[in-house]
Enzyme design. Structure first.
Site, short mmCIF file in Angstrom:
data_model
loop_
_atom_site.label_atom_id
_atom_site.label_comp_id
_atom_site.label_asym_id
_atom_site.label_seq_id
_atom_site.Cartn_x
_atom_site.Cartn_y
_atom_site.Cartn_z
N HIS A 105 0.68 -1.21 0.10
CA HIS A 105 0.03 0.00 -0.12
C HIS A 105 1.01 1.29 -0.03
O HIS A 105 0.48 2.41 -0.22
CB HIS A 105 -0.82 -0.14 1.27
CG HIS A 105 -0.40 0.34 2.44
ND1 HIS A 105 -1.14 0.75 3.55
CD2 HIS A 105 1.09 0.17 2.92
CE1 HIS A 105 -0.32 0.91 4.49
NE2 HIS A 105 0.96 0.55 4.60
N ASP A 106 2.17 1.08 0.36
CA ASP A 106 2.99 2.52 0.32
C ASP A 106 3.50 2.74 -1.06
O ASP A 106 4.12 3.58 -1.16
CB ASP A 106 4.16 2.10 1.31
CG ASP A 106 4.15 2.03 2.55
OD1 ASP A 106 3.15 2.94 3.14
OD2 ASP A 106 4.53 1.08 3.48
N GLU A 134 -3.16 -6.78 3.95
CA GLU A 134 -3.37 -5.22 3.40
C GLU A 134 -5.07 -5.20 3.61
O GLU A 134 -5.75 -6.01 3.73
CB GLU A 134 -3.04 -4.97 1.98
CG GLU A 134 -1.65 -5.24 1.69
CD GLU A 134 -1.00 -3.78 1.97
OE1 GLU A 134 -1.68 -3.00 2.53
OE2 GLU A 134 0.15 -3.66 1.50
#
Length: 355
Positions: A261-262, A290
């Site tokens: 997600h980064d 996630e």
């Protein structure tokens, strides 16, 4: 418009105004909560083994030179309204007694699972400043964190030992909470593998939980060199420094919690392709932990997932994703099969297979 319709419209407009006022000052909830953690109020109440008065709290404050109980009373009033603390008003007119709730128990520093380090991280001035650049990102693109600090969050962590510790402590506390749910809910998933590499594993707290519960697994904690340099030793865990964009150590399974997600879709595909190289085509798998965005979701953490999508704009180049977005991402990276496993946590498990 009839009279009833006009009355209803006026009521809706008034509610709308109230909502704007509420959201305008939502930051006050965070700041009040942060102050309670910094003052160690949950710990103070917990040490007394029951509800206590404002005076008892004030006299127990750490490093307090001239405490002001009136300020504390006002902060506690808001936090009681938010159900962070309870308040009991004795019938004899005595002092109000403040106690813990199920919420404030998540802020006890000596608890094995607590959210205090994450709360302090996300409300640190360094991480709050990029939020003021969301509109700039809409107008001109780019990354809010870089606009604010001149570099990305990973560079700052490598340059600042203080921020690096703050960041690692925040990640570690969430890892402990998520891993309790994963260890219990993903038993069959772990029992079928002999070796595992935790990509972006920080200081190794996550993978140490796995190897403790499943000692037959040979575990590698893989992260940037400056991160693993501060990692403590864990039984059954080997620390390896490196860059997931270059290569990933070989194992039966790759584990990634709150990593993809980064990053942008393009970067995620690079990471996943390296994951594919690290595992066998026949029996290998990638275990992704996630958020899965659910636009119509009404679950406990569905709203939090959309807030975190904005956290990604403020702090990284990444995003939270819907199931369809995960499916497309995995397919492009060479993982045609996947399944989503729901667990009692704010995150989900996405199991991806190369064949």
């Amino acid at each position: 418009m009839g009279e009833n319709a006009m009355v209803e419209e006026e009521a809706l407009m008034l509610q709308g105004q109230a909502d704007i006022w509420k959201y305008m000052f939502h930051f006050a909830d965070s700041m009040a909560l942060k102050s309670a953690v910094e003052l160690r109020i949950p710990d103070i109440i917990h040490r007394h083994d029951g509800p206590i008065t404002l005076t008892q709290i004030t006299t127990s404050l750490p490093d307090a030179t001239s405490p002001d109980p009136t300020y504390l009373a006002r902060i506690m009033s808001l936090l009681v309204r938010r159900n962070i603390f309870s308040a009991h008003h004795p019938s004899d007119g005595g002092d109000t007694l403040y106690g813990l709730t199920h919420s404030s128990r998540w802020l006890l520093s000596d608890s094995a699972v607590n959210l205090a380090p994450m709360l302090l991280l996300e409300n640190h001035p360094t991480l709050l400043a990029p939020w003021h650049y969301l509109s700039h990102c809409v107008r001109e693109g780019g990354e809010a964190f870089k606009k604010t600090h001149g570099g990305d969050i990973w560079a700052l962590a490598s340059e600042s030992p203080h921020f690096n510790k703050l960041f690692n402590d925040g990640m570690a506390c969430t890892a402990r909470i998520v891993m309790e749910a994963i260890i219990l809910a993903y038993k069959e998933g772990f029992e079928s593998i002999g070796s595992l590499v935790d990509v972006g594993g920080g200081t190794g707290g996550t993978v140490s939980k796995i190897v403790k519960a499943y000692p037959h697994i040979k575990c590698i904690n893989f992260d940037l060199p400056h991160v693993v340099a501060t990692a403590p030793e864990h039984d059954g865990v080997t620390h390896v420094g490196g860059d997931m964009f270059h290569s990933i150590p070989n194992a039966d399974a790759v584990f990634m919690k709150w990593i993809l997600h980064d990053w942008s879709d393009e970067d995620c595909i690079k990471i996943l392709k390296n994951c594919k190289k690290a595992i066998s085509k026949e029996k290998g798998k990638v275990i992704i932990v996630e958020f899965v965005l659910k636009p119509e979701g009404k679950g406990l953490f569905d709203d939090t997932a959309f807030v975190f999508d904005l956290v990604m704009i403020a702090h990284t180049s990444g995003k939270e994703r819907t199931e369809l977005e995960w499916k497309n991402l995995l397919k492009e990276a060479g993982f045609p099969r996947y399944q989503i496993i729901n667990i009692p946590s704010f995150l989900s498990i996405i199991e991806a297979y190369p064949a």
